[in-house]
Design a protein around this motif. Structure first.
Motif: not given
Length: 215
Positions: A23-25, A80-88, A97-110
């Motif tokens: 995640t982003t955290l 991907s985690i890189h897309a998440h970080i770039a978006w945040v 506004v900062l997204f301080e909560f975790p965002i799961v990087a679910d690139i494999d859709m699991s």
């Protein structure tokens, strides 16, 4: 339609499926994250999309409300985690506004598949706007689903959370349009003895099975 794939969908009352994900955290195991607190776990279709940006910003702005109600947030999208970080980072630079909560990087859709966040009729590769309310015991208490093109209602998410917590803490039910401070519904009597006691009580009686009280 014959080849359309379906995915299992957890139900209200089920134990929230456990997972460990980046995640982003950092890496988080959900069952550890959930311990002792409520969790609102929600998915969005994609980073750098307009409706998703408004929703994630809405959750971030309510940081204090959720903290006051013993509730953690966790987001997810099939990025991907890189897309998440770039978006945040982009949202923070543009809006403050900062997204301080975790965002799961679910690139494999699991994780999306585990939680039934993929609705093939909407998209095979983007999660719908699912919201899971999970209590401190890890039990799913409420589920909301929205399509890709309709944003969620933050006031309803907040209202539903407080209603769930109120009902759990006081062993009551919450009626239509209930708001904090409104009267709640007392469980109906299950024996004649309980019925007699109810009739002698000071509850607000609509009928023997429908009685309200203030908390």
């Amino acid at each position: 339609m014959e080849n359309q794939q379906t995915y299992a969908m957890p139900r209200i009352g089920d134990k929230a499926p456990d997972f460990e994900s980046l995640t982003t955290l950092g890496k988080i195991k959900f069952s550890d994250y959930n311990k002792g607190k409520w969790v609102i776990f929600f998915s969005h279709p994609a980073d750098f999309t307009p409706v998703c940006t408004t929703e994630m910003t809405g959750f971030a702005k309510e940081k204090q409300f959720f903290a006051d109600h013993n509730t953690l947030l966790m987001g997810l999208s099939i990025d991907s985690i890189h897309a998440h970080i770039a978006w945040v980072n982009a949202v923070y630079e543009k809006t403050g506004v900062l997204f301080e909560f975790p965002i799961v990087a679910d690139i494999d859709m699991s994780v999306s598949k585990l939680y039934g966040m993929l609705q093939p009729g909407e998209s095979e590769t983007a999660a719908v706007r699912a919201v899971f309310f999970i209590d401190p015991e890890g039990i799913i208490r409420l589920i909301m689903y929205y399509p890709l093109n309709i944003g969620r209602n933050m006031e309803e998410i907040k209202r539903a959370l407080v209603a769930l917590q109120t009902a759990s803490e006081n062993k009551v039910a919450c009626p239509l349009d209930w708001q904090p401070g409104d009267k709640v519904i007392v469980p109906a009597p299950k024996t004649l003895e309980e019925l007699v006691a109810r009739k002698a009580s000071n509850l607000e009686m609509v009928d023997w099975y429908l009685a309200k009280k203030s908390l």
